[in-house]
Design an enzyme around this catalytic site. Structure first.
Site, PDB file in Angstrom:
ATOM      1  N   HIS A   1      40.576  46.035  37.462  1.00 20.09           N
ATOM      2  CA  HIS A   1      41.604  45.970  38.507  1.00 20.09           C
ATOM      3  C   HIS A   1      41.723  47.366  39.119  1.00 20.09           C
ATOM      4  CE1 HIS A   1      45.746  45.604  40.030  1.00 20.09           C
ATOM      5  NE2 HIS A   1      45.641  44.304  39.881  1.00 20.09           N
TER       6      HIS A   1
ATOM      7  N   ASP B   1      43.305  48.164  29.134  1.00 17.50           N
ATOM      8  CA  ASP B   1      44.202  47.569  30.131  1.00 17.50           C
ATOM      9  C   ASP B   1      44.599  46.188  29.595  1.00 17.50           C
ATOM     10  OD1 ASP B   1      45.359  46.155  32.167  1.00 17.50           O
ATOM     11  OD2 ASP B   1      43.870  46.672  33.688  1.00 17.50           O
TER      12      ASP B   1
ATOM     13  N   GLN C   1      46.613  41.561  31.240  1.00 15.20           N
ATOM     14  CA  GLN C   1      46.424  40.108  31.114  1.00 15.20           C
ATOM     15  C   GLN C   1      46.349  39.639  29.663  1.00 15.20           C
ATOM     16  OE1 GLN C   1      46.774  38.110  33.561  1.00 15.20           O
ATOM     17  NE2 GLN C   1      46.565  39.511  35.290  1.00 15.20           N
TER      18      GLN C   1
ATOM     19  N   LYS D   1      54.444  40.189  33.735  1.00 18.56           N
ATOM     20  CA  LYS D   1      53.371  39.227  33.452  1.00 18.56           C
ATOM     21  C   LYS D   1      53.600  38.546  32.103  1.00 18.56           C
ATOM     22  CE  LYS D   1      49.869  41.835  36.018  1.00 18.56           C
ATOM     23  NZ  LYS D   1      49.632  41.047  37.217  1.00 18.56           N
TER      24      LYS D   1
ATOM     25  N   CYS E   1      42.739  42.510  43.684  1.00 25.30           N
ATOM     26  CA  CYS E   1      42.710  43.949  43.371  1.00 25.30           C
ATOM     27  C   CYS E   1      41.478  44.312  42.541  1.00 25.30           C
ATOM     28  CB  CYS E   1      43.981  44.403  42.650  1.00 25.30           C
ATOM     29  SG  CYS E   1      45.471  44.151  43.578  1.00 25.30           S
TER      30      CYS E   1
HETATM   31  C1  LIG Z   1      43.922  43.365  34.639  1.00 22.68           C
HETATM   32  C2  LIG Z   1      45.075  43.975  35.384  1.00 22.68           C
HETATM   33  N1  LIG Z   1      45.294  45.297  35.282  1.00 22.68           N
HETATM   34  C3  LIG Z   1      46.314  45.903  35.908  1.00 22.68           C
HETATM   35  C4  LIG Z   1      47.166  45.189  36.703  1.00 22.68           C
HETATM   36  C5  LIG Z   1      48.297  45.905  37.394  1.00 22.68           C
HETATM   37  O1  LIG Z   1      49.515  45.422  36.939  1.00 22.68           O
HETATM   38  P1  LIG Z   1      50.871  45.942  37.623  1.00 22.68           P
HETATM   39  O2  LIG Z   1      50.792  45.561  39.059  1.00 22.68           O
HETATM   40  O3  LIG Z   1      51.940  45.204  36.889  1.00 22.68           O
HETATM   41  O4  LIG Z   1      50.917  47.398  37.426  1.00 22.68           O
HETATM   42  C6  LIG Z   1      46.975  43.819  36.869  1.00 22.68           C
HETATM   43  C7  LIG Z   1      47.842  43.027  37.757  1.00 22.68           C
HETATM   44  O5  LIG Z   1      47.478  42.013  38.297  1.00 22.68           O
HETATM   45  C8  LIG Z   1      45.912  43.189  36.179  1.00 22.68           C
HETATM   46  O6  LIG Z   1      45.685  41.877  36.276  1.00 22.68           O
END
Ligand SMILES: Cc1ncc(COP(=O)(O)O)c(C=O)c1O
Length: 398
Positions: free
Chosen positions: A117, A193, A196, A219, A357
């Site tokens: 992401h 990360d 998810q 999430k 993203c």
């Molecule tokens: C795999 C992953 N990493 C990071 C993020 C970023 O999360 P946030 O927008 O809550 O910071 C997301 C959000 O969709 C994600 O799916």
């Protein structure tokens, strides 16, 4: 144990409301999940009974706020198998990654998955650019991290490996324990990360032997504007904070500033106290259902969804062949992903369309975007049927 989603649906006010006369089928949980009454009530209780700043004043209300905030830290730490002092509250996964990228001293290469992401990828790209470090992408093969390539790329010159635990595009799970071993054998740190994964599978930082983990509250049934970063205590102690200001110092003299202990050092200014308490309540709520059961239920729905989509001509699924993914991304021959999502929306089915993203990954696959359906534990088999009927309608429209 198999989950009966009906036991939980009534906890979610949004799932009770009808949109244009139709009950919404909410399959956009990888973007944001809904908030149960239990979390809403806990936040309201804070504002009604405990509201004050934390860690500062000494009066009765301030004490209540401090105790509730620090208990929330302990609960969130427990949720991911960490020690209390190894959890820093943040606004989201993005901030969690930025805190580590800005604060960690690195002398060597950074490896980041191509599938990552932007929130995972960009902080490391900026660090590499600003500090003149080499950044290498870990390639994807058939919707999964290519472990053969990863083993070649991660070598003794690598200082940090960043890994997406569960991909928000392919829904695959990357083998974190194996990657942690490879990183550590080469003297590198590993950042995971968990945006998810933390909401849907049991995650234990000590069992996985990882150095850092970031995740978001919104999430995992928690409030927006909340999240956390875990870091091994000795690493956090050596890091500089991203923000400086009130509440994070030991002493401030005219010619010298001493920062406070971890985790305070990383939480400058008044934190989102109510949010952190809500996040802890969300963790307790998920714990009471059981993360392994949540995972099992989601995968049952996703399997059904994939089997159904395979029956519809012109649909291409973008997921690993040998694994039931945690999200289902697909494209349709007839229509652009945004048009698919638009038609699904008219059928009261909420999905996300676009590059999620993760533009470099979509570019590599030569895709303008994908449609992503992501159920959670409160979704039902009947909703999967409705979703599949709605996808068939898309075919009729185009
Ligand atoms: C795999 C992953 N990493 C990071 C993020 C970023 O999360 P946030 O927008 O809550 O910071 C997301 C959000 O969709 C994600 O799916």
């Amino acid at each position: 144990m198999a989950i009966n989603p009906e036991n939980y649906r009534e906890d979610f006010p949004v799932l009770q409301e009808e949109s244009d006369g139709k009950q919404i089928v909410y399959f956009d949980n990888a973007a944001t999940t809904h908030t149960p009454e239990q979390v809403l009530e806990r936040i309201e209780k804070f504002y009604r009974e405990e509201n004050s700043n934390e860690g500062r004043s000494l009066h009765k209300l301030a004490n209540k706020a401090t105790v509730a905030y620090e208990n929330a830290r302990a609960t969130v730490a427990d949720f991911v198998g960490a020690e209390k002092d190894e959890i820093i509250f943040t606004r989201n996964t993005t901030e969690s990654i930025n805190i580590v990228a800005e604060g960690l001293d690195l002398d060597g290469k950074i490896a980041v998955p191509k599938m990552s992401h932007h929130s995972e990828q960009l902080p490391w790209r900026r660090k590499a650019e600003e500090e003149g470090l080499e950044l290498e992408f870990l390639p994807t093969h058939e919707g999964k991290l290519d472990m053969e390539d990863a083993r070649e790329i991660i070598d003794e010159d690598t200082a940090l490996v960043s890994v997406t635990h569960i991909s928000n595009v392919f829904g695959c799970r990357n083998p974190i324990e194996e990657l942690a071993e490879i990183a550590h054998e080469n003297g590198a740190y590993i950042f995971v990360d968990g945006a998810q994964s933390v909401p849907r599978i049991p995650v234990d930082v000590k069992k996985m032997d990882i150095d850092f983990l970031g995740f978001s509250g919104h999430k995992m049934c928690g409030p927006t504007g909340t999240g956390a970063v875990y870091g091994k205590k000795e690493l956090l102690e050596d890091m500089d904070p991203l923000l400086v200001g009130g509440g994070m110092i030991e002493t401030v003299e005219e010619d010298e500033v001493k920062y406070g202990e971890v985790p305070d050092k990383f939480e400058a200014g008044t934190p989102n106290i109510a949010g952190a308490i809500g996040l802890a309540k969300a963790a307790e709520y998920l714990e009471s259902i059981g993360l392994a059961d949540i995972d099992q239920h989601e995968r049952k729905l996703n399997k059904m969804m994939i089997e159904g989509l395979k029956e519809i001509s012109g649909v291409e699924i973008h997921a690993p062949e040998d694994e039931i993914p945690s999200v289902v991304s697909f494209t349709m021959e007839e229509a652009h992903p945004h048009d698919v999502a638009e038609v699904l929306n008219t059928e009261a089915v909420a999905v996300r369309a676009g590059h999620h993203c993760a533009q470099p990954q979509h570019q590599e696959l030569d895709l303008a975007g994908t449609v992503r359906a992501s159920p959670y534990f409160y979704n039902t088999e009947e909703e999967v049927e409705e979703f599949l009927q709605a996808v068939k309608k898309v075919k009729k429209v185009f």
